[in-house]
Design an enzyme around this catalytic site. Structure first.
Site, short mmCIF file in Angstrom:
data_model
loop_
_atom_site.label_atom_id
_atom_site.label_comp_id
_atom_site.label_asym_id
_atom_site.label_seq_id
_atom_site.Cartn_x
_atom_site.Cartn_y
_atom_site.Cartn_z
N LYS A 1 0.83 -1.21 0.00
CA LYS A 1 0.00 0.00 0.00
C LYS A 1 0.86 1.26 0.00
O LYS A 1 0.64 2.19 -0.79
CB LYS A 1 -0.91 0.00 1.23
N ALA B 1 -0.63 0.75 6.40
CA ALA B 1 -1.00 -0.12 7.52
C ALA B 1 -2.03 -1.15 7.07
O ALA B 1 -2.82 -0.89 6.16
CB ALA B 1 -1.54 0.70 8.69
N ASP B 2 -2.01 -2.30 7.72
CA ASP B 2 -3.00 -3.34 7.45
C ASP B 2 -3.20 -4.16 8.71
O ASP B 2 -2.24 -4.48 9.42
CB ASP B 2 -2.55 -4.25 6.31
N THR B 3 -4.45 -4.50 9.00
CA THR B 3 -4.79 -5.26 10.18
C THR B 3 -5.41 -6.59 9.78
O THR B 3 -6.30 -6.63 8.93
CB THR B 3 -5.78 -4.48 11.07
N GLY C 1 0.17 -4.57 10.80
CA GLY C 1 1.46 -4.31 10.18
C GLY C 1 1.54 -2.88 9.69
O GLY C 1 0.55 -2.33 9.21
#
Length: 426
Positions: free
Chosen positions: A68, A89-91, A126
Protein backbone atom coordinates in the site's frame (compact mmCIF):
# COMPACT_ATOMS: atom_id res chain seq x y z
CA UNK A 1 9.81 13.04 27.40
CA UNK A 2 6.45 11.75 26.13
CA UNK A 3 6.61 9.76 22.90
CA UNK A 4 3.62 11.35 21.16
CA UNK A 5 4.76 15.01 21.22
CA UNK A 6 8.25 13.82 20.21
CA UNK A 7 6.81 12.15 17.11
CA UNK A 8 4.98 15.34 16.16
CA UNK A 9 8.16 17.38 16.53
CA UNK A 10 10.19 14.92 14.45
CA UNK A 11 7.79 15.26 11.53
CA UNK A 12 7.11 18.98 11.80
CA UNK A 13 7.77 20.73 8.50
CA UNK A 14 7.61 17.49 6.50
CA UNK A 15 4.99 16.24 4.10
CA UNK A 16 3.46 13.09 5.57
CA UNK A 17 0.92 10.92 3.72
CA UNK A 18 -1.30 8.22 5.19
CA UNK A 19 -1.94 5.59 2.51
CA UNK A 20 -5.24 4.51 4.03
CA UNK A 21 -8.81 5.73 4.04
CA UNK A 22 -9.54 4.14 7.43
CA UNK A 23 -11.27 6.66 9.72
CA UNK A 24 -9.81 4.84 12.72
CA UNK A 25 -6.19 5.26 11.57
CA UNK A 26 -6.84 8.85 10.58
CA UNK A 27 -8.26 9.55 14.04
CA UNK A 28 -5.43 7.87 15.95
CA UNK A 29 -2.68 9.70 14.04
CA UNK A 30 -4.56 13.00 14.23
CA UNK A 31 -4.93 12.71 17.99
CA UNK A 32 -1.17 12.16 18.21
CA UNK A 33 -0.68 15.71 16.94
CA UNK A 34 0.58 14.74 13.49
CA UNK A 35 -0.24 16.79 10.40
CA UNK A 36 -0.75 14.57 7.37
CA UNK A 37 -2.65 14.02 4.14
CA UNK A 38 -4.86 11.04 3.40
CA UNK A 39 -4.25 9.39 0.01
CA UNK A 40 -5.87 5.93 -0.03
CA UNK A 41 -3.78 3.26 -1.70
CA UNK A 42 -4.94 1.68 -4.96
CA UNK A 43 -3.08 -1.56 -4.31
CA UNK A 44 -5.47 -4.48 -4.95
CA UNK A 45 -5.34 -6.32 -1.63
CA UNK A 46 -7.00 -9.40 -3.11
CA UNK A 47 -3.91 -9.90 -5.30
CA UNK A 48 -1.81 -10.85 -2.26
CA UNK A 49 -2.44 -14.48 -1.30
CA UNK A 50 -2.42 -15.22 2.46
CA UNK A 51 -1.50 -18.81 1.52
CA UNK A 52 1.94 -17.52 0.53
CA UNK A 53 2.56 -16.74 4.23
CA UNK A 54 1.83 -20.06 5.98
CA UNK A 55 1.92 -19.65 9.74
CA UNK A 56 3.13 -16.05 9.36
CA UNK A 57 0.14 -13.71 9.70
CA UNK A 58 2.34 -10.85 10.93
CA UNK A 59 4.47 -11.07 7.77
CA UNK A 60 1.32 -10.97 5.64
CA UNK A 61 0.12 -7.82 7.44
CA UNK A 62 3.51 -6.16 7.00
CA UNK A 63 3.71 -7.07 3.31
CA UNK A 64 0.22 -5.75 2.62
CA UNK A 65 1.07 -2.51 4.43
CA UNK A 66 4.29 -2.20 2.41
CA UNK A 67 2.50 -2.72 -0.91
CA UNK A 68 0.00 0.00 0.00
CA UNK A 69 2.67 2.50 1.04
CA UNK A 70 4.94 1.81 -1.94
CA UNK A 71 2.06 2.25 -4.40
CA UNK A 72 1.20 5.68 -3.00
CA UNK A 73 4.86 6.72 -2.76
CA UNK A 74 5.42 5.82 -6.45
CA UNK A 75 2.24 7.65 -7.50
CA UNK A 76 3.20 10.86 -5.68
CA UNK A 77 6.91 10.81 -6.53
CA UNK A 78 6.47 13.56 -9.12
CA UNK A 79 4.71 15.95 -6.75
CA UNK A 80 6.34 19.24 -5.74
CA UNK A 81 7.34 18.55 -3.04
CA UNK A 82 7.07 14.74 -2.94
CA UNK A 83 6.11 13.12 0.36
CA UNK A 84 8.84 12.89 2.99
CA UNK A 85 7.05 9.90 4.55
CA UNK A 86 4.27 7.58 3.38
CA UNK A 87 2.59 5.42 6.03
CA UNK A 88 0.86 2.17 5.11
CA UNK A 89 -1.00 -0.12 7.52
CA UNK A 90 -3.00 -3.34 7.45
CA UNK A 91 -4.79 -5.26 10.18
CA UNK A 92 -5.45 -9.00 10.10
CA UNK A 93 -7.10 -11.47 12.47
CA UNK A 94 -5.53 -14.88 12.97
CA UNK A 95 -6.45 -17.95 14.99
CA UNK A 96 -4.03 -20.89 15.17
CA UNK A 97 -1.83 -18.83 12.78
CA UNK A 98 -4.58 -19.05 10.13
CA UNK A 99 -5.55 -15.67 8.69
CA UNK A 100 -9.24 -14.83 8.73
CA UNK A 101 -10.02 -12.28 6.03
CA UNK A 102 -13.27 -10.49 5.34
CA UNK A 103 -16.28 -12.81 5.14
CA UNK A 104 -17.40 -13.80 1.66
CA UNK A 105 -21.05 -13.92 2.76
CA UNK A 106 -23.20 -14.22 5.87
CA UNK A 107 -22.61 -17.97 6.17
CA UNK A 108 -18.86 -17.34 6.09
CA UNK A 109 -19.25 -14.66 8.77
CA UNK A 110 -21.13 -17.08 11.01
CA UNK A 111 -18.42 -19.71 10.52
CA UNK A 112 -15.68 -17.23 11.43
CA UNK A 113 -17.44 -16.04 14.57
CA UNK A 114 -18.20 -19.58 15.66
CA UNK A 115 -14.54 -20.43 15.23
CA UNK A 116 -13.54 -17.50 17.45
CA UNK A 117 -16.23 -18.20 20.08
CA UNK A 118 -14.79 -18.81 23.55
CA UNK A 119 -11.21 -18.62 22.28
CA UNK A 120 -8.27 -16.26 22.26
CA UNK A 121 -6.97 -15.07 18.90
CA UNK A 122 -4.44 -12.54 17.63
CA UNK A 123 -4.97 -9.23 15.88
CA UNK A 124 -1.86 -8.15 13.95
CA UNK A 125 -1.43 -4.64 12.59
CA UNK A 126 1.46 -4.31 10.18
CA UNK A 127 2.92 -0.89 9.39
CA UNK A 128 5.24 0.16 6.58
CA UNK A 129 7.10 3.47 6.36
CA UNK A 130 8.42 4.68 3.00
CA UNK A 131 10.84 7.61 3.27
CA UNK A 132 11.66 9.99 0.43
CA UNK A 133 15.36 9.13 0.80
CA UNK A 134 14.66 5.44 0.23
CA UNK A 135 11.44 5.33 -1.77
CA UNK A 136 12.03 1.83 -3.18
CA UNK A 137 12.05 0.13 0.23
CA UNK A 138 9.83 0.16 3.28
CA UNK A 139 10.62 0.02 6.98
CA UNK A 140 8.29 -2.65 8.38
CA UNK A 141 7.06 -3.58 11.85
CA UNK A 142 3.96 -4.97 13.50
CA UNK A 143 2.14 -5.23 16.80
CA UNK A 144 0.19 -8.22 18.11
CA UNK A 145 -2.86 -7.85 20.38
CA UNK A 146 -4.58 -10.82 22.02
CA UNK A 147 -8.38 -10.77 21.98
CA UNK A 148 -10.54 -13.29 23.83
CA UNK A 149 -14.14 -13.86 22.79
CA UNK A 150 -16.88 -14.88 25.17
CA UNK A 151 -18.67 -18.13 24.45
CA UNK A 152 -21.17 -16.96 21.83
CA UNK A 153 -24.65 -18.45 21.69
CA UNK A 154 -25.99 -19.00 18.19
CA UNK A 155 -28.65 -16.30 18.56
CA UNK A 156 -26.02 -13.68 19.45
CA UNK A 157 -23.96 -14.61 16.39
CA UNK A 158 -27.07 -14.50 14.20
CA UNK A 159 -28.08 -11.04 15.49
CA UNK A 160 -24.59 -9.65 14.95
CA UNK A 161 -24.34 -11.02 11.41
CA UNK A 162 -27.78 -9.61 10.59
CA UNK A 163 -26.51 -6.15 11.61
CA UNK A 164 -24.24 -6.22 8.56
CA UNK A 165 -21.18 -5.04 10.48
CA UNK A 166 -19.08 -8.22 9.99
CA UNK A 167 -19.14 -8.12 6.20
CA UNK A 168 -16.31 -5.62 5.66
CA UNK A 169 -14.25 -6.51 8.73
CA UNK A 170 -11.23 -8.81 8.94
CA UNK A 171 -12.18 -11.78 11.07
CA UNK A 172 -15.85 -10.88 10.76
CA UNK A 173 -16.06 -8.35 13.61
CA UNK A 174 -15.25 -4.75 14.50
CA UNK A 175 -13.65 -4.26 17.89
CA UNK A 176 -14.45 -0.54 17.98
CA UNK A 177 -18.19 -0.91 17.39
CA UNK A 178 -20.92 -3.52 17.94
CA UNK A 179 -18.30 -6.28 17.80
CA UNK A 180 -17.22 -5.32 21.31
CA UNK A 181 -20.35 -7.18 22.46
CA UNK A 182 -18.56 -10.42 21.53
CA UNK A 183 -15.36 -9.67 23.42
CA UNK A 184 -14.43 -10.83 26.89
CA UNK A 185 -10.98 -9.20 27.09
CA UNK A 186 -8.26 -7.41 25.12
CA UNK A 187 -4.62 -7.75 26.17
CA UNK A 188 -1.89 -5.66 24.61
CA UNK A 189 -2.10 -2.56 22.45
CA UNK A 190 -5.80 -1.73 22.09
CA UNK A 191 -5.07 1.03 19.56
CA UNK A 192 -3.25 -1.49 17.38
CA UNK A 193 -6.28 -3.78 17.40
CA UNK A 194 -8.47 -0.83 16.49
CA UNK A 195 -6.20 -0.04 13.53
CA UNK A 196 -2.81 1.52 14.31
CA UNK A 197 0.01 0.74 16.83
CA UNK A 198 0.75 4.33 17.77
CA UNK A 199 3.29 3.64 20.51
CA UNK A 200 5.40 1.31 18.36
CA UNK A 201 5.18 3.84 15.50
CA UNK A 202 6.53 6.59 17.76
CA UNK A 203 9.40 4.41 18.96
CA UNK A 204 10.38 3.50 15.39
CA UNK A 205 10.12 7.13 14.37
CA UNK A 206 12.40 8.25 17.22
CA UNK A 207 14.95 5.58 16.32
CA UNK A 208 15.04 6.88 12.77
CA UNK A 209 16.66 10.07 14.12
CA UNK A 210 15.36 12.28 11.36
CA UNK A 211 17.64 15.00 10.10
CA UNK A 212 16.37 18.62 10.25
CA UNK A 213 13.69 19.23 7.62
CA UNK A 214 14.71 21.05 4.43
CA UNK A 215 13.68 24.70 4.08
CA UNK A 216 10.20 25.10 2.59
CA UNK A 217 10.12 25.57 -1.20
CA UNK A 218 9.63 29.17 -2.43
CA UNK A 219 6.25 28.22 -3.92
CA UNK A 220 2.85 28.61 -2.35
CA UNK A 221 1.02 25.74 -0.72
CA UNK A 222 -1.29 25.66 -3.73
CA UNK A 223 1.53 24.30 -5.92
CA UNK A 224 1.62 21.07 -3.92
CA UNK A 225 -0.15 18.29 -5.76
CA UNK A 226 -1.32 15.65 -3.30
CA UNK A 227 -3.10 13.74 -6.04
CA UNK A 228 -6.75 13.01 -6.68
CA UNK A 229 -8.83 12.06 -3.69
CA UNK A 230 -6.33 13.40 -1.16
CA UNK A 231 -7.62 14.91 2.06
CA UNK A 232 -5.71 16.89 4.64
CA UNK A 233 -5.90 15.82 8.27
CA UNK A 234 -5.09 18.36 10.94
CA UNK A 235 -4.40 17.86 14.62
CA UNK A 236 -7.58 16.95 16.49
CA UNK A 237 -7.76 17.91 20.15
CA UNK A 238 -9.69 15.97 22.73
CA UNK A 239 -11.74 19.08 23.41
CA UNK A 240 -12.82 19.28 19.78
CA UNK A 241 -13.85 15.66 19.87
CA UNK A 242 -16.05 16.19 22.89
CA UNK A 243 -18.18 19.07 21.64
CA UNK A 244 -20.46 18.79 18.66
CA UNK A 245 -18.52 16.17 16.72
CA UNK A 246 -19.85 13.62 14.28
CA UNK A 247 -19.51 9.88 14.73
CA UNK A 248 -17.14 9.81 11.75
CA UNK A 249 -14.68 11.96 13.72
CA UNK A 250 -14.37 9.37 16.47
CA UNK A 251 -12.56 6.03 16.11
CA UNK A 252 -15.93 4.57 15.06
CA UNK A 253 -16.76 4.08 11.40
CA UNK A 254 -18.99 6.82 9.94
CA UNK A 255 -21.87 4.35 9.75
CA UNK A 256 -21.70 3.25 13.41
CA UNK A 257 -24.70 4.21 15.50
CA UNK A 258 -24.85 7.09 17.95
CA UNK A 259 -24.35 4.84 21.00
CA UNK A 260 -20.94 3.77 19.71
CA UNK A 261 -19.96 7.41 19.20
CA UNK A 262 -21.26 8.24 22.69
CA UNK A 263 -19.04 5.59 24.25
CA UNK A 264 -15.91 6.86 22.52
CA UNK A 265 -16.61 10.52 23.23
CA UNK A 266 -17.41 9.86 26.88
CA UNK A 267 -14.27 7.71 27.13
CA UNK A 268 -12.18 10.63 25.84
CA UNK A 269 -13.52 12.89 28.58
CA UNK A 270 -13.03 10.24 31.24
CA UNK A 271 -9.41 9.64 30.24
CA UNK A 272 -8.68 13.37 30.53
CA UNK A 273 -10.53 13.96 33.80
CA UNK A 274 -7.60 13.17 36.14
CA UNK A 275 -3.81 13.20 36.09
CA UNK A 276 -3.10 9.47 35.90
CA UNK A 277 0.63 9.67 35.19
CA UNK A 278 1.45 8.05 38.55
CA UNK A 279 -0.14 4.75 37.49
CA UNK A 280 1.67 2.07 35.48
CA UNK A 281 -0.94 -0.62 34.84
CA UNK A 282 -4.66 -0.03 34.29
CA UNK A 283 -7.58 -2.41 33.83
CA UNK A 284 -10.80 -1.12 32.25
CA UNK A 285 -13.85 -3.15 33.25
CA UNK A 286 -17.37 -3.64 31.90
CA UNK A 287 -19.29 -1.89 29.14
CA UNK A 288 -17.17 0.77 27.40
CA UNK A 289 -13.88 -0.80 28.57
CA UNK A 290 -12.40 -1.03 25.07
CA UNK A 291 -13.13 2.62 24.29
CA UNK A 292 -11.65 3.76 27.62
CA UNK A 293 -8.56 1.58 27.16
CA UNK A 294 -7.89 3.10 23.75
CA UNK A 295 -8.30 6.65 25.08
CA UNK A 296 -6.03 5.96 28.05
CA UNK A 297 -3.32 4.70 25.69
CA UNK A 298 -3.66 7.84 23.59
CA UNK A 299 -3.36 10.17 26.56
CA UNK A 300 -0.90 8.18 28.70
CA UNK A 301 1.38 6.28 26.31
CA UNK A 302 3.44 4.74 29.12
CA UNK A 303 0.36 3.25 30.79
CA UNK A 304 -0.20 -0.44 30.16
CA UNK A 305 -3.92 -1.14 29.76
CA UNK A 306 -6.02 -4.32 29.72
CA UNK A 307 -9.69 -4.12 28.67
CA UNK A 308 -12.30 -6.56 29.99
CA UNK A 309 -15.54 -5.66 28.25
CA UNK A 310 -17.26 -8.73 29.75
CA UNK A 311 -15.28 -9.96 32.78
CA UNK A 312 -16.13 -13.62 33.53
CA UNK A 313 -18.00 -13.87 36.85
CA UNK A 314 -15.92 -15.35 39.65
CA UNK A 315 -12.58 -15.05 37.89
CA UNK A 316 -9.88 -12.94 39.62
CA UNK A 317 -9.23 -9.58 38.00
CA UNK A 318 -5.85 -8.89 36.37
CA UNK A 319 -3.35 -7.15 38.60
CA UNK A 320 -3.35 -3.36 38.19
CA UNK A 321 -2.85 -0.19 40.17
CA UNK A 322 -5.82 1.52 38.48
CA UNK A 323 -9.24 0.00 37.78
CA UNK A 324 -11.58 2.01 35.54
CA UNK A 325 -15.32 1.28 35.38
CA UNK A 326 -17.01 3.46 32.71
CA UNK A 327 -20.45 2.18 33.72
CA UNK A 328 -21.94 1.61 30.27
CA UNK A 329 -24.51 -1.20 30.15
CA UNK A 330 -23.63 -4.27 28.05
CA UNK A 331 -23.80 -3.56 24.33
CA UNK A 332 -26.73 -4.95 22.41
CA UNK A 333 -27.12 -7.70 21.41
CA UNK A 334 -25.11 -8.98 24.42
CA UNK A 335 -27.20 -10.53 27.17
CA UNK A 336 -26.55 -9.28 30.72
CA UNK A 337 -23.62 -11.10 32.30
CA UNK A 338 -23.53 -12.53 35.78
CA UNK A 339 -27.18 -12.09 36.75
CA UNK A 340 -28.58 -9.74 39.41
CA UNK A 341 -26.01 -7.66 41.25
CA UNK A 342 -23.30 -8.36 38.66
CA UNK A 343 -22.16 -4.74 38.36
CA UNK A 344 -21.96 -4.30 42.13
CA UNK A 345 -19.82 -7.45 42.36
CA UNK A 346 -17.55 -6.09 39.63
CA UNK A 347 -17.08 -2.83 41.52
CA UNK A 348 -16.48 -4.71 44.78
CA UNK A 349 -13.93 -6.95 43.04
CA UNK A 350 -12.03 -3.93 41.72
CA UNK A 351 -12.03 -2.32 45.17
CA UNK A 352 -10.85 -5.56 46.82
CA UNK A 353 -8.01 -5.85 44.28
CA UNK A 354 -6.63 -2.42 45.20
CA UNK A 355 -3.56 -2.46 47.40
CA UNK A 356 -1.96 0.66 48.93
CA UNK A 357 -1.65 3.40 46.31
CA UNK A 358 -4.00 1.68 43.86
CA UNK A 359 -7.20 3.34 42.72
CA UNK A 360 -10.70 2.89 41.31
CA UNK A 361 -12.18 5.36 38.81
CA UNK A 362 -15.96 5.30 38.30
CA UNK A 363 -18.52 7.54 36.60
CA UNK A 364 -21.98 8.65 37.66
CA UNK A 365 -23.31 5.92 35.37
CA UNK A 366 -22.29 3.56 38.17
CA UNK A 367 -24.94 5.12 40.35
CA UNK A 368 -27.64 4.40 37.78
CA UNK A 369 -26.51 0.79 37.33
CA UNK A 370 -26.33 0.17 41.06
CA UNK A 371 -29.71 1.82 41.53
CA UNK A 372 -31.16 -0.56 38.91
CA UNK A 373 -29.60 -3.49 40.77
CA UNK A 374 -30.85 -2.03 44.09
CA UNK A 375 -27.40 -2.62 45.57
CA UNK A 376 -26.93 0.83 47.14
CA UNK A 377 -29.10 2.27 49.87
CA UNK A 378 -29.04 5.70 48.29
CA UNK A 379 -27.18 5.09 45.03
CA UNK A 380 -29.43 7.29 42.91
CA UNK A 381 -28.98 11.03 42.73
CA UNK A 382 -32.06 12.10 40.79
CA UNK A 383 -31.46 15.32 38.90
CA UNK A 384 -29.11 16.74 41.52
CA UNK A 385 -25.33 16.81 41.93
CA UNK A 386 -24.04 13.21 41.87
CA UNK A 387 -20.80 14.12 43.70
CA UNK A 388 -21.94 13.21 47.24
CA UNK A 389 -23.35 9.86 46.07
CA UNK A 390 -20.11 9.06 44.23
CA UNK A 391 -18.09 9.85 47.35
CA UNK A 392 -20.30 7.59 49.46
CA UNK A 393 -20.00 4.86 46.82
CA UNK A 394 -16.21 4.75 47.24
CA UNK A 395 -16.18 5.46 50.98
CA UNK A 396 -18.31 2.35 51.57
CA UNK A 397 -15.57 0.37 49.83
CA UNK A 398 -12.83 1.68 52.05
CA UNK A 399 -11.48 4.63 50.04
CA UNK A 400 -10.71 7.90 51.79
CA UNK A 401 -8.63 9.90 49.27
CA UNK A 402 -11.41 10.72 46.77
CA UNK A 403 -11.59 13.31 44.00
CA UNK A 404 -14.78 14.06 42.04
CA UNK A 405 -14.79 16.10 38.83
CA UNK A 406 -17.21 16.89 36.02
CA UNK A 407 -15.62 15.19 33.00
CA UNK A 408 -16.52 16.44 29.50
CA UNK A 409 -18.93 14.11 27.74
CA UNK A 410 -21.10 14.03 24.65
CA UNK A 411 -24.07 16.29 25.30
CA UNK A 412 -22.81 17.66 28.62
CA UNK A 413 -20.71 16.52 31.55
CA UNK A 414 -20.34 13.16 33.28
CA UNK A 415 -19.20 13.25 36.88
CA UNK A 416 -16.33 10.89 37.66
CA UNK A 417 -14.71 9.89 40.93
CA UNK A 418 -11.19 8.63 41.60
CA UNK A 419 -10.59 6.86 44.90
CA UNK A 420 -7.02 6.04 45.95
CA UNK A 421 -6.35 3.37 48.58
CA UNK A 422 -4.25 4.59 51.49
CA UNK A 423 -1.68 2.51 53.34
CA UNK A 424 -4.01 1.24 56.06
CA UNK A 425 -7.35 1.29 54.23
CA UNK A 426 -9.43 -1.79 53.43
Amino acid sequence: MAELPAAARLLRGRRVVLASGSPRRREILGRAGLGFEVVPSRFPEASLDPGAFPGRPAAFAEETAARKALEVAARLRGDVPPPDLVIGADTVVAVDDVILGKPADEDDARRMLSRLSGRTHSVFTGVALVWRSDSEEATRFHEETRVTFSALPEELVAQYVESGEPMDKAGGYGLQAQGAALVESVQGDVLSAVGFPLRRFCRVLAARALSPPPPPPPTSAATSNPGPGAATATTTSASALLHGVKASESPCDPEEDSQDALRWLTAAGLASAFDLTRFRRACALGGGAIAVAAELQLRFPRLGVTALEAPPPGRPLPGADLYVLPGFPPRPPRRPDGGPGAWARLLDGAADACGPGAAVLVTQRALDLLDEEEEEEDGGHGDGDPSPALRRLLQRRGFRDIQVVAAPSAGGATHAALGVRGGGER
